[in-house]
Scaffold this motif. Structure first.
Motif, short mmCIF file in Angstrom:
data_model
loop_
_atom_site.label_atom_id
_atom_site.label_comp_id
_atom_site.label_asym_id
_atom_site.label_seq_id
_atom_site.Cartn_x
_atom_site.Cartn_y
_atom_site.Cartn_z
N ARG A 167 0.83 -1.21 0.00
CA ARG A 167 0.00 0.00 0.00
C ARG A 167 0.87 1.26 0.00
O ARG A 167 0.60 2.22 -0.73
N TYR B 148 -4.48 1.17 -4.93
CA TYR B 148 -4.32 0.08 -3.97
C TYR B 148 -5.66 -0.39 -3.40
O TYR B 148 -6.52 0.42 -3.04
N SER B 149 -5.83 -1.67 -3.35
CA SER B 149 -6.84 -2.35 -2.54
C SER B 149 -6.33 -3.77 -2.38
O SER B 149 -5.49 -4.23 -3.16
N GLU B 150 -6.78 -4.46 -1.37
CA GLU B 150 -6.30 -5.84 -1.17
C GLU B 150 -6.67 -6.70 -2.36
O GLU B 150 -5.92 -7.62 -2.73
N ASN C 178 -6.71 -5.73 -5.37
CA ASN C 178 -5.84 -5.36 -6.50
C ASN C 178 -4.40 -5.86 -6.35
O ASN C 178 -3.61 -5.70 -7.28
#
Length: 516
Positions: A176, A192-194, A196
């Motif tokens: 991140r 960002y994302s988990e 992604n």
């Protein structure tokens, strides 16, 4: 073994430089040149054959098809199809191994966008913003090709898969942080994302198509990189004199990710060299000018970490002497590169290109291929002796500290006085750095509350322990900052805010900044 033909396909006018540079890179890289021969249509000699039949014939015969997609669709034939799309269809029909690189642009020609959607449906494609990213991506893709087709028993270290590693071994917070900084510094296209994370890692060529974790990913984002690579560390030593001898003033061994190692090693050096402290009259801010340019120190250390040979059991060594700074890294210059090349502008040939690209994206490397020239320019501008680069069993960078006059005969009392004065200068500089750190933290928190993760991203320091020890804890101890939950320091969601004393200092800082 015959080399495999690699067909480079794109709208020639749009990617004229990239086509030429990629072909040149493959032909001169010590590894890739052994296995591949690039084909560029513009290099064909004049012949009694139509252009269309010539490029389609070559596309059908090539084992690898490398496609660059940008803004323009290009010239269209009588059926409204461009040569690039014709080449792609020919390579597909003849079962070539296809690699597609899509340039990140605001918009494309309508037909180019349709062609891109066709590519998206057929193959896994890669996104790039700059030539450096394209070069790194091509390298990683070709290494993966060689490994999957058993041309290599084992790929280069940074591109090799760590069989025991899993996605869960990577630290999401570190990823991140990377995305936030890379978006700010180099306009990294992904958010960002988990969910992604696999896409982010794939775009950086840190994982294989089947989810294998590469060594570079562990060096960059692992929860504990030294679990995987025990000697991937930096040893920092400070000597009193000009030789390697005991007693030493200080010795530290730093682990963590490559980002954390660089940050801590740079701080080790900068906190131990002389600082010229400017006078503070009305300002709460203190100007400190180090005797060695901070950016030159950082470049030397980053180069050592990125270009070292990670298969060697040695560590990067940073040694500060009375007259110089030495940065050693286990490894050799890339094939075809000489010490003389380092003094001028030269094409970047990183030993670990998969590792180097994310480091570049965060701004730790200002521009590919300019690190050594930056070191020379910054030191010369500061009036220092010209830095030296030496290739022996390891690679050595020497930054010379300012020359000082020394009396030939010094009695013990005089030496003691010198040590005391030297300590006094360092103490003054340390106090100045201490206050500057607090001032920086205060301008980050302001009238809000900030978590450790938020402060880490804004200040651009990844190592949480270092951030606590050098910024947050001193600010709390001096009464400028307080915890939101003081009764439970380790509580999840702990945040920090300014005290009344901190708010007063913030007002002074703002006033002084407005006056300057």
């Amino acid at each position: 073994m015959a080399k495999q033909s690699l067909f480079i396909s794109s709208v020639q006018g749009e990617f004229q430089d990239e086509r030429r540079l990629i072909a040149e890179y493959i032909r001169h890289d010590a590894l890739l040149s052994m296995y591949f021969e690039p084909f560029l249509f513009e290099e064909l000699p004049a012949q009694d054959k139509s252009a269309q039949s010539a490029y389609l014939e070559q596309a059908s015969k090539s084992e690898i098809y490398l496609l660059l997609i940008g803004v323009q669709y290009g010239y269209q034939d009588a059926e409204g199809i461009s040569p690039t799309e014709r080449e792609y269809d020919s390579a597909t029909a003849h079962h070539a191994y296809r690699i597609a690189f899509i340039k990140s642009v605001p918009e494309r020609d309508e037909k180019e966008d349709a062609f891109k959607r066709k590519i998206d449906h057929d193959v896994i494609r890669n996104v790039f913003n700059s030539y450096e990213e394209l070069q790194s991506g091509v390298y990683a893709s070709l290494v993966e090709y060689m490994t999957s087709h058993h041309l290599l028993r084992q790929g280069p270290f940074d591109a090799s898969v760590q069989p025991a590693a899993r996605l869960s071994d990577l630290d999401n917070e570190k990823i991140r942080w990377f995305v936030g900084v890379a978006r700010e510094v180099r306009q990294f296209p992904l958010t960002y994302s988990e969910e992604n994370i696999p896409q982010i890692l794939h775009s950086l060529h840190l994982v294989t198509e089947d989810g294998g974790i590469k060594n570079a990913a562990l060096l960059l984002f692992a929860k504990d990189p030294q679990q995987w690579f025990a000697t991937a560390t930096i040893k920092c030593a400070h000597f009193y004199g000009t030789k390697v001898e005991k007693p030493m003033a200080s010795l530290q061994i730093y682990g963590g990710t490559v980002f954390e190692q660089v940050d801590m090693a740079v701080t080790f050096v900068m906190s131990r060299i002389d600082q010229r402290v400017g006078e503070r009259i009305h300002s709460a801010r203190v100007d400190v000018t180090p005797e060695l340019p901070a950016q030159a120190v950082r470049e030397a250390i980053v180069n050592a970490v990125v270009h070292r040979d990670y298969t060697d059991n040695g560590s990067v060594q940073v040694m500060l002497f009375k007259d110089r700074l030495e940065v050693w890294n286990p490894g050799k210059l890339p094939h075809g590169m000489t010490i003389e090349n380092l003094s001028g502008i030269h094409r970047s040939r990183p030993v670990n290109p998969v590792l180097a690209n994310p480091v570049y994206l965060t701004g730790y490397i200002e521009q590919m291929g300019t690190g050594t020239t930056d070191i020379l320019e910054r030191c010369n501008k500061a009036g220092l002796r010209t830095p030296e680069f030496i290739q022996d069993e390891d690679f050595l960078t020497i930054l010379w500290r300012p020359e000082r006059e020394h009396e030939a005969d010094q009695d013990t009392a005089h030496e003691t006085d010198q040590v005391t004065a030297h300590q006094s200068v360092h103490q003054t500089a340390h106090q100045s750095v201490h206050q500057n750190n607090i001032n920086k933290l205060i301008t980050v928190i302001r009238g809000d509350t900030k978590t450790l993760a938020e402060i880490s991203q804004i200040i651009n320091i990844r190592h949480r322990g270092y951030l606590m020890d050098n910024y947050i804890s001193p600010a709390i101890a001096d009464g400028y900052v307080a915890m939101l939950y003081p009764d439970n320091p380790k509580r999840k969601g702990q945040a920090y805010h300014l005290t009344s004393k901190g708010l007063e200092l913030l007002t002074k800082i703002n006033t002084n900044n407005n006056n300057n």
